[in-house]
Design a protein around this motif. Structure first.
Motif, PDB file in Angstrom:
ATOM      1  N   TRP A   1       0.803  -1.225   0.000  1.00 35.15           N
ATOM      2  CA  TRP A   1       0.000   0.000   0.000  1.00 35.15           C
ATOM      3  C   TRP A   1       0.835   1.274   0.000  1.00 35.15           C
ATOM      4  O   TRP A   1       0.354   2.339  -0.383  1.00 35.15           O
ATOM      5  N   ALA A   2       2.102   1.157   0.437  1.00 34.73           N
ATOM      6  CA  ALA A   2       2.905   2.348   0.723  1.00 34.73           C
ATOM      7  C   ALA A   2       3.148   3.241  -0.495  1.00 34.73           C
ATOM      8  O   ALA A   2       3.119   4.461  -0.384  1.00 34.73           O
ATOM      9  N   ASN A   3       3.378   2.614  -1.656  1.00 37.17           N
ATOM     10  CA  ASN A   3       3.849   3.419  -2.780  1.00 37.17           C
ATOM     11  C   ASN A   3       2.801   3.737  -3.847  1.00 37.17           C
ATOM     12  O   ASN A   3       3.138   4.193  -4.929  1.00 37.17           O
ATOM     13  N   LEU A   4       1.544   3.484  -3.534  1.00 39.78           N
ATOM     14  CA  LEU A   4       0.506   3.801  -4.519  1.00 39.78           C
ATOM     15  C   LEU A   4       0.344   5.320  -4.612  1.00 39.78           C
ATOM     16  O   LEU A   4       0.394   6.015  -3.598  1.00 39.78           O
ATOM     17  N   ASP A   5       0.144   5.835  -5.842  1.00 36.44           N
ATOM     18  CA  ASP A   5      -0.149   7.274  -5.936  1.00 36.44           C
ATOM     19  C   ASP A   5      -1.600   7.502  -5.472  1.00 36.44           C
ATOM     20  O   ASP A   5      -2.353   6.550  -5.274  1.00 36.44           O
ATOM     21  N   ASP A   6      -1.966   8.758  -5.274  1.00 30.57           N
ATOM     22  CA  ASP A   6      -3.263   9.086  -4.671  1.00 30.57           C
ATOM     23  C   ASP A   6      -4.430   8.416  -5.371  1.00 30.57           C
ATOM     24  O   ASP A   6      -5.321   7.863  -4.722  1.00 30.57           O
ATOM     25  N   GLU A   7      -4.387   8.455  -6.690  1.00 37.91           N
ATOM     26  CA  GLU A   7      -5.514   7.916  -7.455  1.00 37.91           C
ATOM     27  C   GLU A   7      -5.609   6.399  -7.284  1.00 37.91           C
ATOM     28  O   GLU A   7      -6.673   5.854  -7.018  1.00 37.91           O
ATOM     29  N   ALA A   8      -4.455   5.741  -7.419  1.00 41.04           N
ATOM     30  CA  ALA A   8      -4.419   4.281  -7.286  1.00 41.04           C
ATOM     31  C   ALA A   8      -4.802   3.863  -5.863  1.00 41.04           C
ATOM     32  O   ALA A   8      -5.465   2.842  -5.647  1.00 41.04           O
ATOM     33  N   TYR A   9      -4.382   4.656  -4.899  1.00 33.10           N
ATOM     34  CA  TYR A   9      -4.680   4.359  -3.487  1.00 33.10           C
ATOM     35  C   TYR A   9      -6.194   4.413  -3.241  1.00 33.10           C
ATOM     36  O   TYR A   9      -6.772   3.496  -2.658  1.00 33.10           O
ATOM     37  N   GLU A  10      -6.831   5.491  -3.712  1.00 31.44           N
ATOM     38  CA  GLU A  10      -8.284   5.623  -3.532  1.00 31.44           C
ATOM     39  C   GLU A  10      -9.021   4.494  -4.246  1.00 31.44           C
ATOM     40  O   GLU A  10      -9.983   3.929  -3.713  1.00 31.44           O
ATOM     41  N   ALA A  11      -8.555   4.154  -5.450  1.00 35.99           N
ATOM     42  CA  ALA A  11      -9.200   3.080  -6.207  1.00 35.99           C
ATOM     43  C   ALA A  11      -9.039   1.743  -5.479  1.00 35.99           C
ATOM     44  O   ALA A  11      -9.972   0.937  -5.409  1.00 35.99           O
ATOM     45  N   SER A  12      -7.864   1.535  -4.908  1.00 35.10           N
ATOM     46  CA  SER A  12      -7.586   0.304  -4.172  1.00 35.10           C
ATOM     47  C   SER A  12      -8.482   0.181  -2.943  1.00 35.10           C
ATOM     48  O   SER A  12      -8.973  -0.892  -2.612  1.00 35.10           O
ATOM     49  N   LYS A  13      -8.669   1.308  -2.274  1.00 37.20           N
ATOM     50  CA  LYS A  13      -9.547   1.315  -1.101  1.00 37.20           C
ATOM     51  C   LYS A  13     -10.983   0.984  -1.492  1.00 37.20           C
ATOM     52  O   LYS A  13     -11.678   0.233  -0.811  1.00 37.20           O
ATOM     53  N   GLN A  14     -11.405   1.569  -2.616  1.00 39.03           N
ATOM     54  CA  GLN A  14     -12.772   1.315  -3.082  1.00 39.03           C
ATOM     55  C   GLN A  14     -12.958  -0.163  -3.459  1.00 39.03           C
ATOM     56  O   GLN A  14     -13.963  -0.779  -3.125  1.00 39.03           O
ATOM     57  N   ASP A  15     -11.939  -0.734  -4.113  1.00 39.48           N
ATOM     58  CA  ASP A  15     -11.970  -2.168  -4.443  1.00 39.48           C
ATOM     59  C   ASP A  15     -12.123  -3.012  -3.179  1.00 39.48           C
ATOM     60  O   ASP A  15     -12.866  -3.986  -3.142  1.00 39.48           O
ATOM     61  N   LEU A  16     -11.361  -2.628  -2.175  1.00 45.44           N
ATOM     62  CA  LEU A  16     -11.388  -3.357  -0.908  1.00 45.44           C
ATOM     63  C   LEU A  16     -12.805  -3.350  -0.324  1.00 45.44           C
ATOM     64  O   LEU A  16     -13.313  -4.382   0.129  1.00 45.44           O
ATOM     65  N   ILE A  17     -13.449  -2.195  -0.365  1.00 49.56           N
ATOM     66  CA  ILE A  17     -14.820  -2.085   0.151  1.00 49.56           C
ATOM     67  C   ILE A  17     -15.773  -2.959  -0.669  1.00 49.56           C
ATOM     68  O   ILE A  17     -16.563  -3.723  -0.119  1.00 49.56           O
ATOM     69  N   GLU A  18     -15.658  -2.860  -1.998  1.00 47.62           N
ATOM     70  CA  GLU A  18     -16.562  -3.629  -2.869  1.00 47.62           C
ATOM     71  C   GLU A  18     -16.410  -5.133  -2.643  1.00 47.62           C
ATOM     72  O   GLU A  18     -17.402  -5.861  -2.512  1.00 47.62           O
ATOM     73  N   ASP A  19     -15.164  -5.598  -2.606  1.00 42.60           N
ATOM     74  CA  ASP A  19     -14.909  -7.028  -2.401  1.00 42.60           C
ATOM     75  C   ASP A  19     -15.434  -7.494  -1.049  1.00 42.60           C
ATOM     76  O   ASP A  19     -15.943  -8.603  -0.911  1.00 42.60           O
ATOM     77  N   THR A  20     -15.291  -6.626  -0.050  1.00 40.94           N
ATOM     78  CA  THR A  20     -15.738  -6.994   1.287  1.00 40.94           C
ATOM     79  C   THR A  20     -17.265  -7.103   1.332  1.00 40.94           C
ATOM     80  O   THR A  20     -17.811  -8.026   1.943  1.00 40.94           O
ATOM     81  N   LEU A  21     -17.939  -6.155   0.673  1.00 37.76           N
ATOM     82  CA  LEU A  21     -19.408  -6.214   0.631  1.00 37.76           C
ATOM     83  C   LEU A  21     -19.875  -7.505  -0.054  1.00 37.76           C
ATOM     84  O   LEU A  21     -20.815  -8.155   0.401  1.00 37.76           O
ATOM     85  N   ASP A  22     -19.170  -7.885  -1.136  1.00 34.98           N
ATOM     86  CA  ASP A  22     -19.509  -9.139  -1.817  1.00 34.98           C
ATOM     87  C   ASP A  22     -19.354 -10.330  -0.870  1.00 34.98           C
ATOM     88  O   ASP A  22     -20.213 -11.211  -0.815  1.00 34.98           O
ATOM     89  N   ALA A  23     -18.246 -10.331  -0.123  1.00 32.94           N
ATOM     90  CA  ALA A  23     -17.981 -11.455   0.779  1.00 32.94           C
ATOM     91  C   ALA A  23     -18.974 -11.495   1.935  1.00 32.94           C
ATOM     92  O   ALA A  23     -19.327 -12.561   2.436  1.00 32.94           O
TER      93      ALA A  23
END
Lengths: 86, 472
Positions: free
Chosen positions: B362-384
């Motif tokens: 997570w450390a080296n993601l740029d702002d955009e990639a970081y926000e997108a990664s966080k959103q992915d995490l939320i979506e995947d968690t809701l699915d699970a």
């Protein structure tokens, strides 16, 4: 303090540390651990209370002397001989 | 002019405690109660460290690490805090495991595990008993070469399913893995097995609030928004701490900051022996975490039978690498029912999903990639979550994610470590006062001293040493 007074002082500390235990039938020769639910934190509490109440220092390497009432009293006797009874 | 968070603070204290995690809080309380003049400083605006919570609009209160701890917390809170705090420690009875190897529900104590290992996993009673007795008999000065994997393999050879049952909750509780020393497992597992998993009724905010009240009753000077810039020494002894630019003299320091931050940033490696510095440099920080916080709507209701702690995984087998992978297969859902905060009339249901994670992912993601990664995490968690909370996606009215970067931001811990250090950190932490007289470290180290109970008890152990040093 006499050995009997030291014993009473230790009982008093045990009552604070383990208020749910019945200490009236404590066998002085047997290990505390075999008679009551005492863990390593409880032994640390005994050390802290001895320091707080009687200013007795028990260094970590001496903790093994606190396994039973008999060994505790004989370990503390020279350290508390001059300590005034309460 | 900026506000002075040290307004009216004295120029000299007996002890300065740096950091208000549970180890720092407990240390400050014990030393204050013993009559010492204590200053407790916290860099954040809230006390508690990782024992924390946050509020969001519309009445949602999320706890970060409230679920759960062993029963030993009751005794520690009663002894080192007060009866009011201890009386709020209550059991969590619904622990669920769900993965491709097995699905089961347990109260997570020795009785329940003994029964399950026999009936569901076909192990003999004698083997189960031997395993429990071996784990319970472990001490931290025992053999450190044997790993947890070897310990479990000795009793349950070739049984990856049993490994999973025994390991998943401990990994959740303290970040340890199969490759860590067996003693770290034995001690923590036995603590849980004695009576199961517990929580604090009233929420983390109430607990920390009650602790703050107790600290103030014991005369501790508690200051938030105060950073320790430097720990100053003289002739091998602690002299003062520079707090928000101001030097405050003291006889002793208990640092509840990260161990490596304490040594290398606050003191400076030139103050230590070379061998000690080498040992300190070799200390591995433990992994970090990701969490997803989800709130159900105000009138929504979750069946209590859904459970309190759900250890879920879609991975076919149990492997350490999979637990830390960015491609998440394992999630621990912690379900908070309205009885978490019985005094709160809003009666909310909240769910926190936790997964262990690596800082470097997570450390080296740029702002955009970081926000997108966080959103992915939320979506995947809701699915699970759907499997356990039907229609979760429609029912969750608020969600938010935390990553290793979030933990780093709030706790200032190296690499966002959410479980302190690996085992070798314990010796370095214990060795600090042999290097600089009066300087101590208390906090999550060595796995066995981590978690709420480990941190509190380590705070006690260190206070005992400070008291021994300072006693007139």
């Amino acid at each position: 303090m006499t050995p009997a007074e030291i014993r009473a002082a230790v009982i008093d500390i045990l009552e604070t540390i383990a208020p749910d235990e019945d200490l009236s039938n404590l066998d002085d020769a047997k290990e505390f651990r075999d008679q009551m639910e005492l863990d390593s934190m409880d032994f640390l509490d005994i050390v802290m209370e001895l320091r707080k109440r009687y200013r007795v220092q028990v260094p970590e390497e001496d903790y093994e002397n606190l396994v039973s009432m008999a060994s505790t009293v004989s370990y503390l006797e020279p350290k508390m001989a001059e300590t005034p009874a309460e | 002019m900026p506000r002075d968070f040290l307004k009216d603070a004295k120029d000299k204290y007996d002890v300065i405690v740096i950091g208000s995690g549970l180890a720092g809080l407990t240390s400050a309380n014990i030393l204050g109660r013993a009559g010492y003049d204590v200053l407790l400083i916290e860099q954040h605006y809230k006390l508690g460290g990782m024992a924390t919570w946050f509020k969001r609009p519309k009445g949602h209160i999320f706890d970060i690490s409230l679920h759960g701890f062993p029963y030993g917390m009751y005794k520690s809170c009663r002894r080192y805090w007060n009866q009011e705090i201890a009386d709020r420690i209550v059991p969590l009875r619904g622990v669920l495991f769900d993965n491709p190897q097995f699905t089961l529900k347990t109260t997570y104590d020795r009785e329940s595990f003994t029964e399950l290992l026999q009936s569901k996993f076909g192990v003999s009673q004698a083997t189960v008993q031997q395993f429990f007795d071996t784990a319970r008999g472990m001490n931290f000065y025992d053999d450190q070469q044997r790993t947890t994997k070897e310990l479990i393999e000795e009793f349950f050879p070739g049984r990856n399913d049993i490994t999973r049952l025994l390991m998943e909750p401990i990994t959740y509780a303290n970040g340890s893995t199969l490759e860590d020393p067996a003693i770290t497992y034995g001690i923590v597992f036995s603590n849980f097995m004695s009576k199961g998993v517990y929580t604090f009724q009233g929420g983390t905010d109430l607990m920390i609030g009650l602790m703050k009240d107790e600290l103030e009753r014991n005369g501790v000077d508690v200051r938030i928004n105060c950073s320790a810039d430097r720990i100053n020494t003289e002739n091998g002894k602690v002299k003062s701490v520079t707090v928000n630019g101001r030097d405050i003299t003291c006889r002793s320091v208990v640092s509840n900051a990260n161990l490596l931050t304490t040594i290398f940033k606050m003191v400076g490696e030139e103050q230590f022996d070379k061998d000690y510095v080498d040992d300190a440099k070799a200390v591995r920080v433990n992994n970090s975490s990701t969490q997803v916080y989800m709130a159900l709507g105000p009138d929504d209701y979750l069946d209590r039978d859904t459970g309190d702690l759900l250890f879920t995984s879609t991975a076919e087998s149990f492997e350490t690498d999979l637990l830390l992978s960015r491609d998440i297969t394992s999630r621990t859902f912690s379900l908070y029912y309205p009885d978490t905060r019985p005094h709160d009339e809003r009666k909310r249901h909240l769910i926190v999903s936790s997964t262990n994670a690596r800082w470097e992912d997570w450390a080296n993601l740029d702002d955009e990639a970081y926000e997108a990664s966080k959103q992915d995490l939320i979506e995947d968690t809701l699915d699970a979550l759907e499997k356990y909370v039907p229609n979760a996606r429609e029912r969750v009215v608020y969600s938010e994610a935390a990553t290793p970067r979030t933990f780093q931001h709030y706790t200032q811990h190296v690499q966002g470590a959410s479980f302190g250090t690996k085992f070798e950190g314990l010796a370095v932490s214990r060795g600090l006062p042999t290097q600089i007289s009066g300087l101590y470290h208390a906090g999550s180290v060595g796995i066995i001293m981590s978690g709420w109970l480990g941190a509190i008890n380590y705070g006690v152990i260190v206070s005992n040493e400070v008291d021994q040093l300072l006693m007139p």
